[in-house]
Design a protein around this motif. Structure first.
Motif, PDB file in Angstrom:
ATOM      1  N   THR A 223      39.692  37.579  47.222  1.00 37.89           N
ATOM      2  CA  THR A 223      39.487  36.919  45.941  1.00 37.89           C
ATOM      3  C   THR A 223      39.053  35.471  46.138  1.00 37.89           C
ATOM      4  OG1 THR A 223      41.159  38.334  44.907  1.00 37.89           O
ATOM      5  CG2 THR A 223      40.561  36.327  43.748  1.00 37.89           C
ATOM      6  N   SER A 224      39.699  34.775  47.065  1.00 32.11           N
ATOM      7  CA  SER A 224      39.301  33.397  47.371  1.00 32.11           C
ATOM      8  C   SER A 224      37.880  33.357  47.900  1.00 32.11           C
ATOM      9  CB  SER A 224      40.263  32.792  48.397  1.00 32.11           C
ATOM     10  OG  SER A 224      41.586  32.734  47.900  1.00 32.11           O
ATOM     11  N   ALA A 225      37.531  34.326  48.739  1.00 33.76           N
ATOM     12  CA  ALA A 225      36.175  34.391  49.283  1.00 33.76           C
ATOM     13  C   ALA A 225      35.151  34.680  48.185  1.00 33.76           C
ATOM     14  CB  ALA A 225      36.095  35.461  50.375  1.00 33.76           C
ATOM     15  N   ALA A 226      35.532  35.482  47.202  1.00 40.89           N
ATOM     16  CA  ALA A 226      34.624  35.790  46.093  1.00 40.89           C
ATOM     17  C   ALA A 226      34.292  34.534  45.292  1.00 40.89           C
ATOM     18  CB  ALA A 226      35.248  36.848  45.183  1.00 40.89           C
ATOM     19  N   CYS A 227      35.287  33.679  45.077  1.00 42.52           N
ATOM     20  CA  CYS A 227      35.041  32.413  44.365  1.00 42.52           C
ATOM     21  C   CYS A 227      34.058  31.545  45.149  1.00 42.52           C
ATOM     22  CB  CYS A 227      36.354  31.670  44.163  1.00 42.52           C
ATOM     23  SG  CYS A 227      37.545  32.507  43.089  1.00 42.52           S
ATOM     24  N   GLN A 228      34.250  31.472  46.456  1.00 38.33           N
ATOM     25  CA  GLN A 228      33.341  30.697  47.294  1.00 38.33           C
ATOM     26  C   GLN A 228      31.944  31.311  47.296  1.00 38.33           C
ATOM     27  OE1 GLN A 228      33.707  27.870  48.609  1.00 38.33           O
ATOM     28  NE2 GLN A 228      32.524  27.630  50.490  1.00 38.33           N
ATOM     29  N   ALA A 229      31.872  32.628  47.300  1.00 36.58           N
ATOM     30  CA  ALA A 229      30.577  33.307  47.305  1.00 36.58           C
ATOM     31  C   ALA A 229      29.781  33.000  46.038  1.00 36.58           C
ATOM     32  CB  ALA A 229      30.784  34.819  47.437  1.00 36.58           C
ATOM     33  N   LEU A 230      30.453  33.008  44.903  1.00 36.29           N
ATOM     34  CA  LEU A 230      29.768  32.712  43.646  1.00 36.29           C
ATOM     35  C   LEU A 230      29.283  31.265  43.611  1.00 36.29           C
ATOM     36  CD1 LEU A 230      31.976  34.557  40.992  1.00 36.29           C
ATOM     37  CD2 LEU A 230      29.850  35.316  42.067  1.00 36.29           C
ATOM     38  N   LEU A 232      28.450  29.419  46.230  1.00 34.07           N
ATOM     39  CA  LEU A 232      27.309  29.329  47.136  1.00 34.07           C
ATOM     40  C   LEU A 232      26.063  29.954  46.519  1.00 34.07           C
ATOM     41  CD1 LEU A 232      28.998  30.206  50.559  1.00 34.07           C
ATOM     42  CD2 LEU A 232      28.001  27.998  49.926  1.00 34.07           C
ATOM     43  N   ARG A 233      26.252  31.080  45.841  1.00 29.32           N
ATOM     44  CA  ARG A 233      25.126  31.746  45.187  1.00 29.32           C
ATOM     45  C   ARG A 233      24.489  30.830  44.145  1.00 29.32           C
ATOM     46  NH1 ARG A 233      25.282  36.756  40.962  1.00 29.32           N
ATOM     47  NH2 ARG A 233      26.409  35.162  39.804  1.00 29.32           N
ATOM     48  N   ASN A 234      25.310  30.199  43.334  1.00 30.23           N
ATOM     49  CA  ASN A 234      24.791  29.300  42.310  1.00 30.23           C
ATOM     50  C   ASN A 234      24.156  28.052  42.916  1.00 30.23           C
ATOM     51  OD1 ASN A 234      25.734  31.053  40.345  1.00 30.23           O
ATOM     52  ND2 ASN A 234      27.686  29.988  40.096  1.00 30.23           N
ATOM     53  N   LEU A 235      24.718  27.572  44.022  1.00 32.63           N
ATOM     54  CA  LEU A 235      24.130  26.419  44.707  1.00 32.63           C
ATOM     55  C   LEU A 235      22.735  26.753  45.217  1.00 32.63           C
ATOM     56  CD1 LEU A 235      24.414  23.540  45.872  1.00 32.63           C
ATOM     57  CD2 LEU A 235      25.447  24.569  47.902  1.00 32.63           C
ATOM     58  N   GLU A 243      16.042  33.705  42.152  1.00 28.10           N
ATOM     59  CA  GLU A 243      16.894  34.508  41.277  1.00 28.10           C
ATOM     60  C   GLU A 243      18.244  34.728  41.949  1.00 28.10           C
ATOM     61  OE1 GLU A 243      16.893  38.980  39.210  1.00 28.10           O
ATOM     62  OE2 GLU A 243      15.078  38.173  40.176  1.00 28.10           O
ATOM     63  N   ALA A 244      19.313  34.690  41.166  1.00 26.83           N
ATOM     64  CA  ALA A 244      20.659  34.883  41.711  1.00 26.83           C
ATOM     65  C   ALA A 244      20.773  36.248  42.380  1.00 26.83           C
ATOM     66  CB  ALA A 244      21.698  34.750  40.604  1.00 26.83           C
ATOM     67  N   GLN A 245      21.305  36.280  43.577  1.00 30.44           N
ATOM     68  CA  GLN A 245      21.416  37.523  44.344  1.00 30.44           C
ATOM     69  C   GLN A 245      22.845  38.024  44.380  1.00 30.44           C
ATOM     70  OE1 GLN A 245      21.696  36.723  48.876  1.00 30.44           O
ATOM     71  NE2 GLN A 245      20.271  35.129  48.173  1.00 30.44           N
ATOM     72  N   ARG A 246      22.989  39.305  44.665  1.00 32.08           N
ATOM     73  CA  ARG A 246      24.314  39.893  44.827  1.00 32.08           C
ATOM     74  C   ARG A 246      24.792  39.603  46.244  1.00 32.08           C
ATOM     75  NH1 ARG A 246      25.972  46.237  44.109  1.00 32.08           N
ATOM     76  NH2 ARG A 246      24.417  46.446  45.736  1.00 32.08           N
ATOM     77  N   VAL A 247      25.991  39.083  46.357  1.00 30.98           N
ATOM     78  CA  VAL A 247      26.525  38.668  47.653  1.00 30.98           C
ATOM     79  C   VAL A 247      27.358  39.788  48.255  1.00 30.98           C
ATOM     80  CG1 VAL A 247      27.856  36.927  48.896  1.00 30.98           C
ATOM     81  CG2 VAL A 247      26.602  36.298  46.814  1.00 30.98           C
ATOM     82  N   LYS A 248      27.077  40.121  49.507  1.00 34.14           N
ATOM     83  CA  LYS A 248      27.857  41.147  50.206  1.00 34.14           C
ATOM     84  C   LYS A 248      29.032  40.477  50.918  1.00 34.14           C
ATOM     85  CE  LYS A 248      25.741  44.505  52.278  1.00 34.14           C
ATOM     86  NZ  LYS A 248      24.954  45.299  53.250  1.00 34.14           N
ATOM     87  N   LEU A 249      30.219  41.020  50.714  1.00 35.08           N
ATOM     88  CA  LEU A 249      31.428  40.489  51.333  1.00 35.08           C
ATOM     89  C   LEU A 249      32.063  41.576  52.194  1.00 35.08           C
ATOM     90  CD1 LEU A 249      33.349  38.036  51.437  1.00 35.08           C
ATOM     91  CD2 LEU A 249      34.599  39.041  49.521  1.00 35.08           C
ATOM     92  N   TYR A 250      32.255  41.269  53.474  1.00 33.65           N
ATOM     93  CA  TYR A 250      32.824  42.233  54.413  1.00 33.65           C
ATOM     94  C   TYR A 250      34.342  42.046  54.517  1.00 33.65           C
ATOM     95  CZ  TYR A 250      28.061  43.202  56.033  1.00 33.65           C
ATOM     96  OH  TYR A 250      26.732  43.563  56.103  1.00 33.65           O
TER      97      TYR A 250
END
Length: 317
Positions: A223-230, A232-235, A243-250
């Motif tokens: 969950t913490s990583a998801a917040c960081q991913a969003l 970074l995506r917006n940055l 265009e905003a991309q879908r971020v893959k989280l392992y």
């Protein structure tokens, strides 16, 4: 409308200028020089203690000069180097009965070590662990601290390499330890994000909640990583206009992944703070995509625990 991109990084009166067009960069510098008294230092080689080595294949950053100063300050410039920053599975504690050390000097050196982790993810966990005991450092903590300095002695020029090109994709790794702190049994969250195959950011943080199982600890870390991913995506969208991309989280825990995707599991996790279920919404709306990965390939593993020696070298590479 021009598709050229110009990015200016500003810290007080120090600027880094980069972009897709050399002529655009030169135009910007001329305009700045007409407005302010500035000095053009040429190609980036040093910035805020970080050394930059540019080549045709890519760029490398390190803090070898700063690392040398830390060793000199600690009077360990001539110490014997070590191959590892921390002994595997080392568990430090408050050690209430231990012999105290010089707290002021210890805190000052720990602060210097924390700055060097800006280019050294391999030091993240060990430095983070010894930082927890700055209030009342004991000899056991100082011994672990000196081990880190000996490791730095043998790896002063180490730092991330950023190769040119790539697919422009953003993906991350999320991992967690469970109950490893002997004082309060809280785990450590670790995350690492890559852009076009280059490591761009990493983070480790002690979890605020005690997890009842390893999959709950992994769930909270994701969950913490998801917040960081969003973020970074917006940055990336702001910087590039893409265009905003879908971020893959392992994630390397299948039970944690099931908890994220399957509402049926919610009954087993009602005691988890509501904020940690934010990742469910991210998955449902498609901004985050979770994929299982083997623990052997979990790159965030080096941020959550003192790894066995061979595993540490593999993860560092």
């Amino acid at each position: 409308m021009s598709k050229d991109l110009l990015i200016v990084g500003v810290y007080v009166d120090d600027l880094i200028v980069t972009g897709t067009s050399e002529s655009l960069i030169c135009t910007f510098k001329r305009e700045i020089q007409n407005m302010f008294d500035t000095s053009d230092l040429g190609r980036l080689s040093y910035y805020l203690g970080i050394e930059v080595h540019q080549s045709e294949k890519g760029n490398t950053i390190d803090q070898s000069g700063y690392a040398k100063k830390i060793l000199q300050t600690a009077r360990m410039a001539d110490c014997n180097p070590s191959k590892y920053p921390m002994e595997p599975k080392l568990h430090l504690s408050k050690d209430e009965e231990g012999v105290p050390t010089n707290a002021i000097e210890h805190r000052r050196l720990i602060g210097s070590l924390r700055y060097i982790t800006h280019t050294r993810p391999d030091l993240g966990y060990s430095v983070g662990l010894v930082s927890r005991y700055m209030a009342s450092p004991k000899e056991s903590h100082y011994k672990a601290f000196k081990q880190i300095l000996r490791y730095i002695k043998g790896t002063m020029s180490y730092g991330p390499f950023y190769h040119k090109g790539g697919n422009g994709r953003l993906h991350g790794y999320s991992d967690s330890s469970h109950g490893m702190d002997p004082d309060d049994r809280k785990g450590t969250t670790g995350m690492a994000f890559y852009f076009s195959g280059n490591l761009i950011t990493w983070c480790l943080q002690k979890q605020r909640t005690v997890a009842l199982s390893s999959y709950e600890a992994e769930f909270m870390a994701a969950t913490s990583a998801a917040c960081q991913a969003l973020w970074l995506r917006n940055l990336l969208v702001d910087l590039t206009g893409w265009e905003a991309q879908r971020v893959k989280l392992y994630v390397d825990n299948k039970s944690a992944i099931s908890l994220m995707k399957n509402p049926v599991f919610h009954g087993r996790s009602k005691h988890i703070d509501t904020k940690f279920h934010f990742i469910r919404e991210c998955i449902e709306e498609g901004s985050i995509y979770i994929e299982h990965i083997s623990g052997k390939e979990q790159k965030a593993d080096i941020l959550t625990k003192a790894l066995p020696k061979l595993k540490f070298l593999e993860m560092r590479d």
